[in-house]
Design an enzyme around this catalytic site. Sequence first.
Site, PDB file in Angstrom:
ATOM      1  N   CYS A  91       2.195   2.039  68.619  1.00 57.36           N
ATOM      2  CA  CYS A  91       1.235   2.391  69.653  1.00 57.36           C
ATOM      3  C   CYS A  91      -0.150   1.925  69.246  1.00 57.36           C
ATOM      4  CB  CYS A  91       1.249   3.896  69.870  1.00 57.36           C
ATOM      5  SG  CYS A  91       2.866   4.429  70.398  1.00 57.36           S
ATOM      6  N   TYR A 116       4.330  -9.707  50.766  1.00 53.98           N
ATOM      7  CA  TYR A 116       3.355  -8.857  51.464  1.00 53.98           C
ATOM      8  C   TYR A 116       3.860  -8.366  52.825  1.00 53.98           C
ATOM      9  CZ  TYR A 116       0.571 -10.904  47.768  1.00 53.98           C
ATOM     10  OH  TYR A 116       0.131 -11.322  46.545  1.00 53.98           O
TER      11      TYR A 116
HETATM   12  C1  PLP Z   1      -2.687 -10.865  44.425  1.00 57.93           C
HETATM   13  C2  PLP Z   1      -2.816 -11.291  43.038  1.00 57.93           C
HETATM   14  C3  PLP Z   1      -1.950 -12.251  42.522  1.00 57.93           C
HETATM   15  C4  PLP Z   1      -0.896 -12.936  43.349  1.00 57.93           C
HETATM   16  O1  PLP Z   1      -1.432 -13.751  44.325  1.00 57.93           O
HETATM   17  P1  PLP Z   1      -0.458 -14.653  45.215  1.00 57.93           P
HETATM   18  O2  PLP Z   1      -1.353 -15.251  46.221  1.00 57.93           O
HETATM   19  O3  PLP Z   1       0.545 -13.744  45.811  1.00 57.93           O
HETATM   20  O4  PLP Z   1       0.158 -15.669  44.315  1.00 57.93           O
HETATM   21  C5  PLP Z   1      -2.067 -12.579  41.186  1.00 57.93           C
HETATM   22  N1  PLP Z   1      -2.994 -11.998  40.388  1.00 57.93           N
HETATM   23  C6  PLP Z   1      -3.845 -11.069  40.867  1.00 57.93           C
HETATM   24  C7  PLP Z   1      -4.823 -10.460  39.958  1.00 57.93           C
HETATM   25  C8  PLP Z   1      -3.796 -10.683  42.195  1.00 57.93           C
HETATM   26  O5  PLP Z   1      -4.652  -9.789  42.647  1.00 57.93           O
END
Ligand code: PLP
Length: 437
Positions: free
Chosen positions: A366, A396
């Site tokens: 909603c 994600y």
């Molecule tokens: C989110 C993140 C990742 C992974 O990033 P991707 O884009 O999924 O490869 C790696 N290291 C840190 C510190 C992050 O915050």
Amino acid sequence: MTNPATLCSNLSINARGHLCFRGHDTLDLAAEYGTPLYLLDADRVRENCRTYLDTFLECFPAGSKPLFASKALSFTGIYRIMQEMGMGIDVVSSGEIHTARNAGFDLSQAFFHSNNKTDDDISFAMDTGVGYFVVDNPEELLAIQAEAERRGIRQKVLLRLTPGIDTHTYEAVNTGKVDSKFGQAIETGQAEKITVLALSQSNLDLRGFHCHVGSQVFTEDVFERAAEIMLRFIAHVRDICGYSPAFLNLGGGYGVRYIEDDPQIDIPRKIRDVAAAVNKTCAELKIPVPAILMEPGRSIVADAGLTLYTAGSVKTIPGYRTYVAVDGGMSDNPRYALYGARYTCYNAGRMNVPYEMECSLVGRCCESGDIIQPFLRLPAETGRSDTIAVCTTGAYNYSMASNYNRIPRPPIVMLHEGSHALAVRRERLEDLTALDL
Ligand SMILES: *Cc1c(COP(=O)(O)O)cnc(C)c1O
């Protein structure tokens, strides 16, 4: 209709005109497990890990390792794969540490991130033997020192620094700039300060430096530039303190293809370019080449995932638009709502017909913003009870899922060539009230 295999090689069409994922007919999977349904191609996850592991072995000194950034997809089964493959992991909370431990993952190979580790997190991570803390700021450093001292241990740490790089990606996933909630900036002198502070702590064992410039990064030389800035900082630290780190952690962030128009990143080639830049800069600065760590999340699991939904109402507002509503939405995939993320979507049972109906694929929550993908084309025949596939949802999606509108979260089914099995069961209505007193 384009050939789905051009998006990712684990997609194909069978003789019935159905979309297949790792060789499995998606309509059969939807019938067996119900929808919404997350599919995870475990073979693809292993292939993606293998790409990093092999290239690391070829390019970087002993001790170098790719770490799976498990915030991209965290459940017990994924940590089992990481353990089996010999990957390290990033964790960002007690919940992720608990899940990895539940899988039997060797936590000495875990790196604990987060810009605000609570006292409980610090204590839990030490209880469970997490190998490395990636320290964000001086208060946290002192809190970790105090807890390590209380326990009479020496905790291995890395320091998170911001190299001051703008990756020109979406603001919310752009983390390497000076103005960021993460880390200590080199430019402002704070990086040097926290290094001196870390080296003076008797219960901290400073093992190296970390940076992470952003996510869904396609820009040519971002990692090379980050590495160069970090290595110059390392040379500076050697000059002022005589300290040489064992590790340089360059973070994650390589982009993946969600739609045909996204560029294709050749990960081995990119890593070789980074290695060349690292070697050249170290030679120029006359510093030893540190062991290199990287933290891929998205590029390990995104193209191993696919979500199946069942279509419900198809509503045309004359002169405006057609809405195709499915039995999930922002509760299992909030990425369009959060970032305007793009996706490739198919009517999984109608792969060999023209895709000529312009429409928006929306969820059942909603909330007007509950859109999975606006402005896409599906077959004109699309109607109630058709199976809709959204590709490249391995990263994600499950990890960002919620129970908004008290919608139970979908299960995860893991696929292998020739077999499939439930890895996370579907939430039940009783699960939704299990916490309510
Ligand atoms: C989110 C993140 C990742 C992974 O990033 P991707 O884009 O999924 O490869 C790696 N290291 C840190 C510190 C992050 O915050």
